[in-house]
Design a protein around this motif. Structure first.
Motif, mmCIF file in Angstrom:
data_model
loop_
_atom_site.group_PDB
_atom_site.id
_atom_site.type_symbol
_atom_site.label_atom_id
_atom_site.label_comp_id
_atom_site.label_asym_id
_atom_site.label_seq_id
_atom_site.Cartn_x
_atom_site.Cartn_y
_atom_site.Cartn_z
ATOM 1 N N PHE A 146 -1.685 -6.042 9.978
ATOM 2 C CA PHE A 146 -0.684 -4.939 9.821
ATOM 3 C C PHE A 146 0.879 -5.558 10.428
ATOM 4 O O PHE A 146 0.778 -6.444 11.283
ATOM 5 N N PRO A 147 1.802 -4.906 9.720
ATOM 6 C CA PRO A 147 3.063 -5.653 10.182
ATOM 7 C C PRO A 147 3.365 -5.487 11.707
ATOM 8 O O PRO A 147 3.006 -4.118 12.069
ATOM 9 N N GLY A 157 0.927 -1.194 -0.015
ATOM 10 C CA GLY A 157 -0.051 0.016 0.074
ATOM 11 C C GLY A 157 0.908 1.189 -0.205
ATOM 12 O O GLY A 157 2.033 1.326 0.014
ATOM 13 N N THR A 158 0.324 2.343 0.210
ATOM 14 C CA THR A 158 0.899 3.692 -0.038
ATOM 15 C C THR A 158 1.779 3.888 1.300
ATOM 16 O O THR A 158 2.972 4.328 1.171
ATOM 17 N N PHE A 159 1.587 3.201 2.595
ATOM 18 C CA PHE A 159 2.411 3.467 3.700
ATOM 19 C C PHE A 159 3.083 2.163 3.987
ATOM 20 O O PHE A 159 3.864 2.160 4.990
ATOM 21 N N GLY A 160 3.004 1.132 3.325
ATOM 22 C CA GLY A 160 3.932 -0.090 3.658
ATOM 23 C C GLY A 160 3.225 -1.299 3.286
ATOM 24 O O GLY A 160 2.228 -1.384 2.415
ATOM 25 N N GLN A 161 3.737 -2.456 3.457
ATOM 26 C CA GLN A 161 3.454 -3.973 3.111
ATOM 27 C C GLN A 161 2.547 -4.372 4.384
ATOM 28 O O GLN A 161 3.041 -4.314 5.401
ATOM 29 N N TRP A 162 1.565 -5.278 4.016
ATOM 30 C CA TRP A 162 0.908 -6.225 5.014
ATOM 31 C C TRP A 162 0.713 -7.388 4.299
ATOM 32 O O TRP A 162 0.536 -7.629 3.287
ATOM 33 N N ASN A 163 0.391 -8.400 5.316
ATOM 34 C CA ASN A 163 -0.017 -9.661 4.806
ATOM 35 C C ASN A 163 -1.678 -9.665 4.464
ATOM 36 O O ASN A 163 -2.251 -9.000 5.498
ATOM 37 N N PHE A 164 -2.160 -10.620 3.772
ATOM 38 C CA PHE A 164 -3.364 -10.543 3.571
ATOM 39 C C PHE A 164 -3.950 -12.073 3.540
ATOM 40 O O PHE A 164 -3.373 -13.095 2.990
#
Length: 167
Positions: A70-71, A46-53
């Motif tokens: 959220f990381p 995303g705009t602000f970072g990566q996360w797991n889905f």
């Protein structure tokens, strides 16, 4: 992705097929989670970072659950502040929620739907995924600000709402 026995490669039925197709439509490369039939996982940028889905097709209940995790787990001393942020955020969220596991500090956005083969179609599942990604994208900075930077839940949410209302 359907085999001759009517099951998909990830071990599920019609909901898994629609879930896989909707994830592709949303640009998410997902893979089955070993030992958990109907569960798919991937990484989102995303705009602000990566996360797991994670997305789960619950065939017996005719439901789909989608999580953006959220990381970084919230440090123990910040968990009450994140719990407050989740509660305040959930009051304004209409179609999903934020939640945290108090035991380990995992924080995530969740959306879900339950229906039947006629009501829970590709469009509903696709929108469920889009809504989840929107919630995660919007709340990512507030969760990080409270969890890692020590901001108060009130301040982080006020900042977020000002940003959202401007855009």
């Amino acid at each position: 992705m359907t085999s001759s026995d009517g099951l998909t490669n990830s071990g599920g039925g019609f909901l898994v097929v629609m879930l896989e197709d909707a994830l592709v439509e949303n640009g998410i490369e997902a893979a089955p989670v070993e030992g958990f039939p109907g569960v798919l996982t991937g990484t989102v940028s995303g705009t602000f970072g990566q996360w797991n889905f994670f997305a789960q097709a619950d065939e017996p209940s005719l439901g789909v659950v989608v999580y953006s995790v959220f990381p970084g787990n919230v440090p123990e001393q910040r968990r009450m502040a994140i719990a407050e942020l989740c509660t305040r955020a959930n009051y304004v969220l209409r179609y999903g929620d934020l939640e945290m596991d108090f035991a380990d500090g995992e924080t995530r956005a969740r959306t879900s739907a339950r229906g039947g083969s006629e009501s829970l179609d590709f469009n509903v599942i696709n929108q469920l995924i889009k809504t989840n990604l929107e919630i995660a994208e919007i709340f990512f900075p507030a969760v990080q600000d409270v969890a890692m930077n020590g901001a108060s839940a009130v301040t982080a949410l006020e900042r977020l709402l000002k940003q959202v209302n401007r855009g």
